[in-house]
Design an enzyme around this catalytic site. Structure first.
Site, short mmCIF file in Angstrom:
data_model
loop_
_atom_site.label_atom_id
_atom_site.label_comp_id
_atom_site.label_asym_id
_atom_site.label_seq_id
_atom_site.Cartn_x
_atom_site.Cartn_y
_atom_site.Cartn_z
CG ASP A 124 -22.14 -61.13 0.38
OD1 ASP A 124 -21.08 -61.05 -0.28
OD2 ASP A 124 -22.18 -61.48 1.56
CG ASP A 181 -19.21 -58.89 -3.98
OD1 ASP A 181 -18.04 -59.06 -4.37
OD2 ASP A 181 -19.74 -59.53 -3.07
CG ASP A 189 -18.10 -62.53 -2.97
OD1 ASP A 189 -16.88 -62.35 -2.89
OD2 ASP A 189 -18.89 -62.48 -2.01
#
Lengths: 123, 645
Positions: B526, B530, B332
């Site tokens: 995080d 996600d 991410d």
């Protein structure tokens, strides 16, 4: 003649071992003593667990009281891998293990080396 | 009578030593006074005191149709003992010493093994020892020292230099440097001031702090870590499934095997009864599956403890195996590769008007970009009165609401689908985006009135982290909801292989699935958004600074917010998994090679194994597996500085 006897006795012993250890045998099942706000059950640890299967009620905090009478080092820990419990069982002492019964399902427990198993069914 | 393993071993040793001496000294003409009768007495003591627990355990499991390692030891030694009594009375060769020495050696193995296993499972106690014992709390203006478990949420706690911080909280007064290495593995002390979070069990270095307790008891970071490590240590690795299956049928099969061996030697090869029994007993003794049972749990226990110390929490054994197959690492962007704290760099259009609208619309949002906008608005003094009505989030695009009777909006370029923007602004936007800035559109009605440019710089360690992953032969991919230009710019800075931009939050998991069709995937993230991707991926790696949901969904949690640990986590997992494989290999080899030798398969070339040597080999095999697991404590990571002392 001796040899014939040994042969027959040996084969008989093998047949017995196969039947005794691999045959279908009944498992000891028990339900917990129900209080209003708790349920507990005593488990004897000797050459395995008695009872080997325990039925618990969902949502009621449960305590399993393990008492190891067996001197074998094999059984000196009880592991509930689903609950992150790895509890030492000193011989001859009653050890309380708290089980979270929020989730219904079948959870197995085992000795430290996973040679002996037991099962908790929460429903 | 209940004796500890230690005492049983000592007694067995004392009473079998004379027989051991005789075994060694027979070639020099030494014999025990009293001959076989002395041996009989000595062995009887060993059997009655040290061996009887094996027999009792065997009997109680036998009644339940179970068998265990004690079954093999008990049957083996009792057979040797009873046969020797018969042979003694009949005036034939005896082997009392075999029975006595097997018991001694097996108990020796167990004594060491117990000690080592305690050692292996000590990681948790060590973690809990980190906690402060008490805390100085200020209640009603009075400072009082209370035990740790009485600290309550909201208490103001004072920490003097050199003291441990009791619980998790937020600093309300003072500043200091804090050594967080014991919890995060971060070796450098961290500067902290008012409003910064402090973690329980870390050490306050040089300033006096007052902080408000936010989390106590089971909620603290340390308690959560301990909980995770506990779960990991008791978890099962799939590689164990085979050994689990094997161990439940192993003992009866060995019993059968040993009967067969006795019959083959006695009936078909014409050996004497005593030779046949020696082979059968040796097989029973050497075949004990202890080492097999210990191989995985001990390695897991030590390995997860070592990683926890380095700030890497591996949640279960399954992950270790999965990590080894990972070919692609997907990141991410925000908060993972980048700092996750973007700041406003440019405001285009009427600054006051743009920031007032932006500030009001974003007040309720927790999106990192919104936080940056709010910080800027506060800084400019434009975040005062909030009068937004009809607030609505448009997923993946932005938010709208009514301010002073007019519809206002803020969001990304996707909002343009049904709104307008001047060519000037369009051009400025492209320029800003080319500089890797995220541009937020602010508008009233259906007209864009201004732009806010925000930048979120990559973390200093990201570039190196990506490089070390690539060095391991892994493909790196970045998934982001940001636009292609911004994403490309960041990717170029840190050296990511492939970029997928403009991904809606709900689609992240789908992209992970697409990559999974080619090879196993690890996902590093995080945020709450996600979580699905972390769960979908073969290995989910959550940043410790992330949201609780992400940490819950991840298989591995990096306590330090450092991307370098992705590579370290992969390296560590591989090490632990390889150690498990090595342990299993050795455990199997002992049995695979030991059983035929003990059975006398190589007797023709003079290679045999007496029962006592079999006992020694068996004790040594479990020991070697536990020692091999403990050696994981000495694993060197590429970044030794990451270790806490």
């Amino acid at each position: 003649m001796d040899k014939m006897l040994v042969l027959v006795a040996g084969l008989a012993a093998i047949a017995f071992i196969v039947w005794w250890f691999f045959g279908k045998h009944q498992v000891q099942v028990a339900s917990a003593q129900q209080g209003q706000s708790s349920q507990d059950i005593d488990i004897e640890v000797a050459g395995g667990y008695s009872p080997e299967q325990i039925v618990l009620k969902k949502g009621v905090p449960a305590t399993l009281n393990f008492t190891r009478t067996d001197p074998s080092g094999c059984l000196d820990h009880v592991v509930f891998s689903d609950f992150g419990i790895n509890q030492e069982l000193p011989q001859g002492e009653q050890v309380k293990v708290q089980i979270n019964t929020d989730q219904a399902g079948e959870y197995t427990w085992a000795c430290g080396m996973n040679m002996f198993q037991g099962k908790v069914i929460i429903k | 009578m209940q004796l500890t393993t230690n005492k049983r071993f000592t007694i067995a040793l004392i009473f079998s030593l004379p027989m051991l001496a005789q075994m060694i000294l027979t070639p020099f003409g030494f014999h025990l006074p009293g001959g076989t009768w002395t041996e009989f007495v000595l062995t009887t003591v060993v059997m009655a005191v040290s061996a009887s627990p094996f027999v009792r355990s065997t009997w109680s499991s036998f009644k339940k149709h179970h068998s265990n390692m004690d079954t093999l030891v008990a049957i083996g030694t009792v057979t040797a003992y009873l046969y020797s009594i018969y042979a003694m009375l009949a005036g034939q060769d005896v082997f009392f010493e075999g029975a006595a020495l097997v018991i001694t050696f097996i108990l020796l193995g167990q004594v060491f093994e117990e000690r080592m296993r305690k050692n292996a499972s000590s990681a948790i106690e060590k973690l809990l020892d980190l906690q402060a014992k008490d805390a100085e709390v200020i209640r009603d203006g009075q400072a009082l020292v209370i035990p740790l478990d009485q600290v309550q949420i909201g208490d103001i706690v004072r920490v003097k230099p050199g003291q441990k911080i009791a619980v998790d909280g937020t600093i309300v007064e003072g500043q200091s440097t804090i050594d967080e290495s014991m919890v995060t593995g971060e070796s450098m002390p961290v500067e902290k001031a008012v409003d910064d979070a402090v973690i329980g069990a870390t050490i306050n270095k040089n300033g006096t702090l007052l902080f408000r307790a936010d989390k106590v008891g089971d909620e603290t970071m340390l308690a959560q870590i301990v909980d995770l490590v506990k779960k990991a240590q008791t978890s099962h690795a799939p590689i164990q499934n085979l050994t689990d299956k094997v161990s439940s049928i192993f003992v009866p099969i060995v019993l059968i095997l040993s009967i067969l061996i006795f019959m083959i030697w006695y009936v078909f090869l014409g050996a004497t009864v005593s030779t046949a029994i020696i082979f059968a007993v040796s097989v029973l003794v050497i075949a004990c599956p202890c080492a097999l049972g210990l191989a995985t749990p001990t390695a897991l226990m030590v390995g997860t403890g070592v990683s926890a110390k380095a700030g890497i929490l591996i949640k279960n054994g399954e992950v270790l195996e999965a990590v080894n197959h990972v070919k692609t690492v997907i990141f991410d962007k925000t908060g993972t590769i980048t700092q996750g704290q973007p700041v406003v760099t440019d405001i285009i259009g009427g600054q006051d008007q743009v920031m007032t609208i932006a500030g009001q619309l974003e007040a309720a949002s927790e999106h990192p970009l919104a936080v940056a906008v709010m910080d800027k608005a506060k800084e400019l003094g434009l975040a005062e009165n909030n009068s937004v009505e009809n607030f609505q989030a448009i997923e993946g695009k932005g938010v709208t609401g009514r301010i002073d009777g007019q519809t206002a909006f803020i969001g990304n370029a996707k909002l343009l689908a049904d709104r307008q923007m001047s060519a000037d602004l369009q051009e400025t936007m492209t320029q800003l985006q080319e500089a890797a800035k995220t541009v937020v559109l602010v508008g009233v009605g259906d007209e864009v009135i201004g732009l806010i440019a925000i930048q979120d710089a990559p973390k200093p360690s990201s570039k190196q982290a990506v490089a070390s992953l690539k060095k391991r032969g892994l493909k790196t991919v970045m998934l982001t909801g940001d636009n292609q230009l911004v994403a490309d710019a960041v990717a170029k800075q840190v050296g990511i292989d492939q970029v997928i931009a403009d991904v809606l939050p709900n689609d992240k998991a789908e992209y992970v699935q697409k990559f999974q069709q080619e090879a196993e995937v690890a996902f590093v993230g995080d945020g709450i958004n996600d979580a699905p991707a972390l769960t979908t991926a073969d290995v989910g790696i959550a940043m410790g600074s992330g949201t609780d949901v992400a940490i819950e969904s991840g298989d591995i949690v990096l306590v330090k917010n450092d991307l370098q640990d992705v590579a370290t986590a992969i390296q560590l997992s591989a090490k632990i998994f390889n150690r498990i494989k090595l342990n299993l290999f050795w455990a199997f080899i002992y049995n695979v090679l030991g059983i035929p030798v003990a059975a006398g398969a190589f007797a023709a070339i003079g290679l045999t194994l007496s029962p006592e040597l079999a006992g020694l080999a068996m004790a040594f095999s479990s020991l070697s597996v536990v020692i091999s697991s403990l050696l994981l404590n000495r694993v060197k990571l590429n970044r030794p500085s990451a270790f806490a002392n």
